[in-house]
Design a protein around this motif. Structure first.
Motif, PDB file in Angstrom:
ATOM      1  N   ARG A  25      -3.264  -1.826  -8.225  1.00  0.00           N
ATOM      2  CA  ARG A  25      -3.237  -0.443  -7.738  1.00  0.00           C
ATOM      3  C   ARG A  25      -3.299  -0.396  -6.212  1.00  0.00           C
ATOM      4  O   ARG A  25      -2.570   0.371  -5.572  1.00  0.00           O
ATOM      5  CB  ARG A  25      -4.402   0.331  -8.354  1.00  0.00           C
ATOM      6  N   GLU A  26      -4.164  -1.223  -5.622  1.00  0.00           N
ATOM      7  CA  GLU A  26      -4.272  -1.261  -4.161  1.00  0.00           C
ATOM      8  C   GLU A  26      -2.962  -1.727  -3.529  1.00  0.00           C
ATOM      9  O   GLU A  26      -2.519  -1.187  -2.513  1.00  0.00           O
ATOM     10  CB  GLU A  26      -5.413  -2.191  -3.744  1.00  0.00           C
ATOM     11  N   ALA A  27      -2.346  -2.732  -4.141  1.00  0.00           N
ATOM     12  CA  ALA A  27      -1.083  -3.247  -3.608  1.00  0.00           C
ATOM     13  C   ALA A  27       0.018  -2.195  -3.692  1.00  0.00           C
ATOM     14  O   ALA A  27       0.812  -2.028  -2.756  1.00  0.00           O
ATOM     15  CB  ALA A  27      -0.670  -4.507  -4.367  1.00  0.00           C
ATOM     16  N   LEU A  28       0.070  -1.458  -4.797  1.00  0.00           N
ATOM     17  CA  LEU A  28       1.098  -0.432  -4.956  1.00  0.00           C
ATOM     18  C   LEU A  28       0.925   0.678  -3.925  1.00  0.00           C
ATOM     19  O   LEU A  28       1.913   1.188  -3.376  1.00  0.00           O
ATOM     20  CB  LEU A  28       1.050   0.144  -6.373  1.00  0.00           C
ATOM     21  N   ARG A  29      -0.307   1.053  -3.647  1.00  0.00           N
ATOM     22  CA  ARG A  29      -0.548   2.085  -2.641  1.00  0.00           C
ATOM     23  C   ARG A  29      -0.132   1.604  -1.253  1.00  0.00           C
ATOM     24  O   ARG A  29       0.408   2.369  -0.452  1.00  0.00           O
ATOM     25  CB  ARG A  29      -2.027   2.491  -2.646  1.00  0.00           C
ATOM     26  N   HIS A  30      -0.389   0.336  -0.983  1.00  0.00           N
ATOM     27  CA  HIS A  30       0.029  -0.211   0.309  1.00  0.00           C
ATOM     28  C   HIS A  30       1.554  -0.234   0.407  1.00  0.00           C
ATOM     29  O   HIS A  30       2.123   0.120   1.449  1.00  0.00           O
ATOM     30  CB  HIS A  30      -0.524  -1.624   0.493  1.00  0.00           C
ATOM     31  N   LEU A  31       2.215  -0.632  -0.668  1.00  0.00           N
ATOM     32  CA  LEU A  31       3.680  -0.667  -0.665  1.00  0.00           C
ATOM     33  C   LEU A  31       4.269   0.733  -0.562  1.00  0.00           C
ATOM     34  O   LEU A  31       5.369   0.907  -0.029  1.00  0.00           O
ATOM     35  CB  LEU A  31       4.192  -1.373  -1.923  1.00  0.00           C
ATOM     36  N   GLU A  32       3.535   1.725  -1.052  1.00  0.00           N
ATOM     37  CA  GLU A  32       3.978   3.110  -0.862  1.00  0.00           C
ATOM     38  C   GLU A  32       3.999   3.442   0.630  1.00  0.00           C
ATOM     39  O   GLU A  32       4.942   4.084   1.126  1.00  0.00           O
ATOM     40  CB  GLU A  32       3.051   4.069  -1.600  1.00  0.00           C
ATOM     41  N   SER A  33       2.978   2.995   1.361  1.00  0.00           N
ATOM     42  CA  SER A  33       2.927   3.262   2.803  1.00  0.00           C
ATOM     43  C   SER A  33       4.043   2.540   3.548  1.00  0.00           C
ATOM     44  O   SER A  33       4.458   2.965   4.627  1.00  0.00           O
ATOM     45  CB  SER A  33       1.564   2.848   3.372  1.00  0.00           C
ATOM     46  N   GLU A  34       4.550   1.440   2.974  1.00  0.00           N
ATOM     47  CA  GLU A  34       5.647   0.693   3.589  1.00  0.00           C
ATOM     48  C   GLU A  34       7.011   1.255   3.204  1.00  0.00           C
ATOM     49  O   GLU A  34       8.031   0.823   3.736  1.00  0.00           O
ATOM     50  CB  GLU A  34       5.577  -0.781   3.175  1.00  0.00           C
ATOM     51  N   GLY A  35       7.031   2.183   2.240  1.00  0.00           N
ATOM     52  CA  GLY A  35       8.292   2.780   1.825  1.00  0.00           C
ATOM     53  C   GLY A  35       9.016   2.026   0.729  1.00  0.00           C
ATOM     54  O   GLY A  35      10.165   2.353   0.415  1.00  0.00           O
ATOM     55  N   LEU A  36       8.356   1.024   0.118  1.00  0.00           N
ATOM     56  CA  LEU A  36       9.004   0.249  -0.943  1.00  0.00           C
ATOM     57  C   LEU A  36       8.669   0.764  -2.339  1.00  0.00           C
ATOM     58  O   LEU A  36       9.356   0.427  -3.306  1.00  0.00           O
ATOM     59  CB  LEU A  36       8.603  -1.229  -0.846  1.00  0.00           C
ATOM     60  N   VAL A  37       7.610   1.544  -2.457  1.00  0.00           N
ATOM     61  CA  VAL A  37       7.185   2.108  -3.741  1.00  0.00           C
ATOM     62  C   VAL A  37       6.997   3.604  -3.560  1.00  0.00           C
ATOM     63  O   VAL A  37       6.587   4.066  -2.486  1.00  0.00           O
ATOM     64  CB  VAL A  37       5.866   1.455  -4.223  1.00  0.00           C
ATOM     65  N   GLU A  38       7.326   4.357  -4.597  1.00  0.00           N
ATOM     66  CA  GLU A  38       7.117   5.807  -4.543  1.00  0.00           C
ATOM     67  C   GLU A  38       6.462   6.296  -5.824  1.00  0.00           C
ATOM     68  O   GLU A  38       6.717   5.772  -6.908  1.00  0.00           O
ATOM     69  CB  GLU A  38       8.441   6.537  -4.301  1.00  0.00           C
ATOM     70  N   PHE A  39       5.589   7.277  -5.660  1.00  0.00           N
ATOM     71  CA  PHE A  39       4.945   7.939  -6.793  1.00  0.00           C
ATOM     72  C   PHE A  39       5.635   9.289  -6.934  1.00  0.00           C
ATOM     73  O   PHE A  39       5.166  10.307  -6.431  1.00  0.00           O
ATOM     74  CB  PHE A  39       3.445   8.090  -6.537  1.00  0.00           C
ATOM     75  N   ALA A  40       6.783   9.270  -7.605  1.00  0.00           N
ATOM     76  CA  ALA A  40       7.668  10.430  -7.590  1.00  0.00           C
ATOM     77  C   ALA A  40       7.292  11.499  -8.603  1.00  0.00           C
ATOM     78  O   ALA A  40       7.569  12.676  -8.406  1.00  0.00           O
ATOM     79  CB  ALA A  40       9.112   9.983  -7.824  1.00  0.00           C
ATOM     80  N   ASP A  41       6.685  11.106  -9.723  1.00  0.00           N
ATOM     81  CA  ASP A  41       6.383  12.088 -10.761  1.00  0.00           C
ATOM     82  C   ASP A  41       5.216  11.592 -11.605  1.00  0.00           C
ATOM     83  O   ASP A  41       4.587  10.578 -11.286  1.00  0.00           O
ATOM     84  CB  ASP A  41       7.623  12.350 -11.636  1.00  0.00           C
ATOM     85  N   ALA A  42       4.950  12.297 -12.699  1.00  0.00           N
ATOM     86  CA  ALA A  42       3.805  11.970 -13.549  1.00  0.00           C
ATOM     87  C   ALA A  42       3.976  10.651 -14.291  1.00  0.00           C
ATOM     88  O   ALA A  42       3.023  10.142 -14.885  1.00  0.00           O
ATOM     89  CB  ALA A  42       3.576  13.100 -14.549  1.00  0.00           C
ATOM     90  N   LYS A  43       5.170  10.091 -14.263  1.00  0.00           N
ATOM     91  CA  LYS A  43       5.410   8.833 -14.973  1.00  0.00           C
ATOM     92  C   LYS A  43       4.842   7.630 -14.236  1.00  0.00           C
ATOM     93  O   LYS A  43       4.862   6.520 -14.749  1.00  0.00           O
ATOM     94  CB  LYS A  43       6.914   8.644 -15.199  1.00  0.00           C
ATOM     95  N   GLY A  44       4.363   7.840 -13.026  1.00  0.00           N
ATOM     96  CA  GLY A  44       3.755   6.742 -12.291  1.00  0.00           C
ATOM     97  C   GLY A  44       4.675   6.147 -11.243  1.00  0.00           C
ATOM     98  O   GLY A  44       5.783   6.632 -11.010  1.00  0.00           O
ATOM     99  N   PRO A  45       4.230   5.063 -10.599  1.00  0.00           N
ATOM    100  CA  PRO A  45       4.992   4.488  -9.489  1.00  0.00           C
ATOM    101  C   PRO A  45       6.278   3.811  -9.943  1.00  0.00           C
ATOM    102  O   PRO A  45       6.394   3.355 -11.080  1.00  0.00           O
ATOM    103  CB  PRO A  45       4.015   3.460  -8.898  1.00  0.00           C
ATOM    104  N   ARG A  46       7.213   3.758  -9.021  1.00  0.00           N
ATOM    105  CA  ARG A  46       8.460   3.039  -9.254  1.00  0.00           C
ATOM    106  C   ARG A  46       8.921   2.441  -7.933  1.00  0.00           C
ATOM    107  O   ARG A  46       8.456   2.835  -6.854  1.00  0.00           O
ATOM    108  CB  ARG A  46       9.538   3.973  -9.799  1.00  0.00           C
ATOM    109  N   VAL A  47       9.825   1.485  -8.017  1.00  0.00           N
ATOM    110  CA  VAL A  47      10.415   0.920  -6.809  1.00  0.00           C
ATOM    111  C   VAL A  47      11.210   2.024  -6.116  1.00  0.00           C
ATOM    112  O   VAL A  47      12.010   2.717  -6.753  1.00  0.00           O
ATOM    113  CB  VAL A  47      11.331  -0.272  -7.137  1.00  0.00           C
TER     114      VAL A  47
END
Length: 250
Positions: free
Chosen positions: A59-81
């Motif tokens: 979870r921590e890694a995904l949040r960091h990757l979101e800040s880098e622009g490689l992961v997005e939390f676009a909807d209720a389905k959770g994170p995606r590339v």
């Protein structure tokens, strides 16, 4: 782009001190090397099983990757590339033209002999990586080339701005150099940058750098346009004007 298989090297060897960084590096590398493709759902449970780590680490890694622009939390389905749009890609390349052009000019003016030797060595490492054909090795070698330029430029603010974009730059770089018609041309363009630097001509170095970025941009944007069947027109990348004397106070 062709999906690459996830092998046993994806699993993390436990080390409590660096576990978070290892998980982050593994996920980032999997995205940049197309083991995880744009739009892929990133299910925490699956990633925990594949990586062999806890949900907290993932979870921590995904949040960091979101800040880098490689992961997005676009909807209720959770994170995606993250899916990098044509406009996003153009804007990144446009900013690269400005910042990297400046970095190369400053390097030409400020670099010492040891910096130029390091740049030549990095160029040779890139040539070897291209011959061996391993995508991640190619990406790492190009980044090594730019690391030398950033360090020798003397402008750490510009270097920091580029490093903040590094993850998305690496992804787009992988997109372009993975195309067969791009690999050899990329190294030849980098040779021109080095030649201009060695000749002590900051304006020629700037132009060689901008030409290099724009050539990479064309390949990447053409690929993204074809992949997404996007026929829409986007604004052309602006060409930055080189300053005859980029150093303040000279």
């Amino acid at each position: 782009m062709k999906r690459q298989p996830l092998d046993d090297s994806f699993k993390v060897n436990r080390n409590p001190v660096t576990l978070r960084e290892i998980v982050l590096d593994k996920l980032r590398s999997a995205i940049i090397s197309f083991q995880l493709l744009p739009g892929d759902r990133l299910v925490e449970r699956d990633l925990c099983d594949r990586l062999g780590v806890s949900r907290t680490s993932v979870r921590e890694a995904l949040r960091h990757l979101e800040s880098e622009g490689l992961v997005e939390f676009a909807d209720a389905k959770g994170p995606r590339v993250a899916i990098i749009t044509l406009e996003d890609a153009r804007d990144i390349y446009e900013l690269r033209c400005v910042l990297e052009g400046l970095i190369v000019q400053l390097f030409t003016l400020n670099a010492k002999a040891k910096d130029i030797r390091a740049l030549e060595k990095a160029l040779e490492e890139n040539r070897k990586a291209l011959e061996e054909g391993e995508l991640q090795q190619v990406i790492d070698s190009v980044q090594g080339f730019y690391d030398v330029l950033l360090e020798g430029s003397g402008n750490q603010v510009a270097a920091t701005q580029l490093r903040q974009l590094q993850a998305r730059i690496s992804y787009l770089r992988a997109t372009s150099v993975s195309q067969e018609n791009r690999r050899g041309a990329s190294n030849q363009e980098m040779e021109k940058i080095v030649a201009a630097i060695k000749s002590g001509d900051p304006l020629a170095a700037h132009q060689a750098c901008v030409d290099h970025v724009r050539a990479a941009a064309k390949v990447a944007l053409d690929y993204l346009r074809a992949k997404h069947s996007d026929s829409s027109k986007i604004r052309e990348i602006a060409t930055p004007i080189a300053l005859k004397e980029p150093r303040i106070g000279h």
